[in-house]
Design a protein around this motif. Structure first.
Motif, short mmCIF file in Angstrom:
data_model
loop_
_atom_site.label_atom_id
_atom_site.label_comp_id
_atom_site.label_asym_id
_atom_site.label_seq_id
_atom_site.Cartn_x
_atom_site.Cartn_y
_atom_site.Cartn_z
N PHE A 141 0.84 -1.18 0.00
CA PHE A 141 0.00 0.00 0.00
C PHE A 141 0.87 1.24 0.00
O PHE A 141 2.04 1.20 0.36
CB PHE A 141 -0.98 0.02 1.20
CG PHE A 141 -0.34 0.32 2.52
CD1 PHE A 141 -0.26 1.64 2.98
CD2 PHE A 141 0.17 -0.68 3.31
CE1 PHE A 141 0.32 1.90 4.21
CE2 PHE A 141 0.75 -0.42 4.52
CZ PHE A 141 0.82 0.88 4.98
N SER A 142 0.30 2.32 -0.47
CA SER A 142 0.96 3.61 -0.41
C SER A 142 0.01 4.59 0.25
O SER A 142 -1.20 4.37 0.26
CB SER A 142 1.35 4.11 -1.81
OG SER A 142 0.20 4.38 -2.58
N VAL A 143 0.57 5.64 0.81
CA VAL A 143 -0.25 6.69 1.41
C VAL A 143 -0.05 7.93 0.55
O VAL A 143 1.06 8.44 0.43
CB VAL A 143 0.15 6.96 2.88
CG1 VAL A 143 -0.69 8.09 3.46
CG2 VAL A 143 0.00 5.70 3.71
N GLU A 144 -1.12 8.36 -0.07
CA GLU A 144 -1.09 9.53 -0.93
C GLU A 144 -2.15 10.51 -0.46
O GLU A 144 -3.32 10.16 -0.38
CB GLU A 144 -1.32 9.12 -2.38
CG GLU A 144 -0.27 8.15 -2.89
CD GLU A 144 -0.62 7.56 -4.25
OE1 GLU A 144 -1.44 8.15 -4.96
OE2 GLU A 144 -0.06 6.51 -4.58
N ASN A 145 -1.72 11.71 -0.12
CA ASN A 145 -2.62 12.74 0.41
C ASN A 145 -3.40 12.23 1.62
O ASN A 145 -4.58 12.51 1.78
CB ASN A 145 -3.57 13.24 -0.67
CG ASN A 145 -2.85 13.88 -1.82
OD1 ASN A 145 -1.87 14.62 -1.61
ND2 ASN A 145 -3.29 13.62 -3.03
N THR A 147 0.05 -9.12 -7.67
CA THR A 147 0.38 -9.11 -9.09
C THR A 147 0.75 -7.70 -9.56
O THR A 147 1.78 -7.51 -10.20
CB THR A 147 -0.81 -9.63 -9.92
OG1 THR A 147 -1.11 -10.96 -9.50
CG2 THR A 147 -0.50 -9.62 -11.41
N CYS A 148 -0.07 -6.72 -9.23
CA CYS A 148 0.23 -5.33 -9.63
C CYS A 148 1.50 -4.83 -8.95
O CYS A 148 2.28 -4.09 -9.56
CB CYS A 148 -0.94 -4.41 -9.31
SG CYS A 148 -2.36 -4.66 -10.39
N SER A 149 1.72 -5.23 -7.71
CA SER A 149 2.93 -4.82 -7.00
C SER A 149 4.17 -5.35 -7.71
O SER A 149 5.14 -4.62 -7.93
CB SER A 149 2.92 -5.34 -5.56
OG SER A 149 1.87 -4.77 -4.84
N ARG A 150 4.14 -6.63 -8.09
CA ARG A 150 5.29 -7.23 -8.79
C ARG A 150 5.52 -6.58 -10.14
O ARG A 150 6.65 -6.28 -10.53
CB ARG A 150 5.08 -8.73 -8.98
CG ARG A 150 5.54 -9.56 -7.83
CD ARG A 150 5.64 -11.03 -8.21
NE ARG A 150 4.39 -11.59 -8.70
CZ ARG A 150 3.44 -12.10 -7.94
NH1 ARG A 150 3.59 -12.12 -6.64
NH2 ARG A 150 2.35 -12.58 -8.45
N GLU A 151 4.43 -6.34 -10.89
CA GLU A 151 4.55 -5.78 -12.23
C GLU A 151 5.07 -4.33 -12.21
O GLU A 151 5.62 -3.87 -13.19
CB GLU A 151 3.21 -5.84 -12.95
CG GLU A 151 2.81 -7.25 -13.33
CD GLU A 151 1.43 -7.33 -13.94
OE1 GLU A 151 0.72 -6.30 -13.99
OE2 GLU A 151 1.05 -8.43 -14.36
N GLU A 191 9.89 1.41 -6.44
CA GLU A 191 11.22 1.68 -5.91
C GLU A 191 11.71 3.06 -6.32
O GLU A 191 12.40 3.74 -5.56
CB GLU A 191 12.21 0.62 -6.39
CG GLU A 191 12.01 -0.73 -5.77
CD GLU A 191 12.92 -1.79 -6.36
OE1 GLU A 191 13.44 -1.59 -7.48
OE2 GLU A 191 13.12 -2.82 -5.69
N GLY A 192 11.38 3.49 -7.51
CA GLY A 192 11.83 4.79 -8.02
C GLY A 192 11.27 5.96 -7.25
O GLY A 192 11.84 7.06 -7.27
N ARG A 193 10.16 5.76 -6.55
CA ARG A 193 9.55 6.84 -5.76
C ARG A 193 10.07 6.91 -4.34
O ARG A 193 9.74 7.84 -3.62
CB ARG A 193 8.04 6.70 -5.75
CG ARG A 193 7.42 6.99 -7.10
CD ARG A 193 5.93 6.92 -7.01
NE ARG A 193 5.58 5.51 -6.85
CZ ARG A 193 4.42 5.00 -7.16
NH1 ARG A 193 3.47 5.76 -7.60
NH2 ARG A 193 4.18 3.72 -6.99
N LEU A 194 10.88 5.93 -3.92
CA LEU A 194 11.40 5.94 -2.56
C LEU A 194 12.48 7.00 -2.41
O LEU A 194 13.27 7.24 -3.31
CB LEU A 194 11.98 4.57 -2.20
CG LEU A 194 11.00 3.43 -2.08
CD1 LEU A 194 11.76 2.12 -1.86
CD2 LEU A 194 10.02 3.66 -0.95
N ASP A 195 12.50 7.63 -1.24
CA ASP A 195 13.57 8.59 -0.94
C ASP A 195 14.90 7.87 -0.93
O ASP A 195 15.00 6.68 -0.62
CB ASP A 195 13.35 9.22 0.43
CG ASP A 195 12.12 10.11 0.47
OD1 ASP A 195 11.75 10.64 -0.59
OD2 ASP A 195 11.53 10.26 1.56
#
Length: 69
Positions: free
Chosen positions: A38-42, A51-55, A61-65
């Motif tokens: 999961f992500s927290v956005e706003n 499946t979507c996480s793997r794909e 990873e590119g959005r991680l600080d």
């Protein structure tokens, strides 16, 4: 010591299972789903199925600080 049948319950009504819905593909699943991300956005959680996480792992990873690396 066990209590008699029915003692301390709420009248026999079952709790509704909580459902997760993938924010990307719409897949539905009951909690818990340890392979989902999961992500927290706003301030709101967005869940993603395994499946979507793997794909989309590279994009996630590119959005991680850089502190995560």
């Amino acid at each position: 010591m066990t209590s008699p049948s029915g003692a301390g319950d709420d009248g026999g009504s079952a709790e509704e299972p909580q459902l997760l819905v993938c924010a990307r593909c719409g897949t539905r699943a009951e909690l818990p789903q340890p392979t989902w991300t999961f992500s927290v956005e706003n301030g709101k959680r967005h869940y993603f199925c395994d499946t979507c996480s793997r794909e989309n792992l590279r994009a996630i990873e590119g959005r991680l600080d850089s502190d995560w690396w």
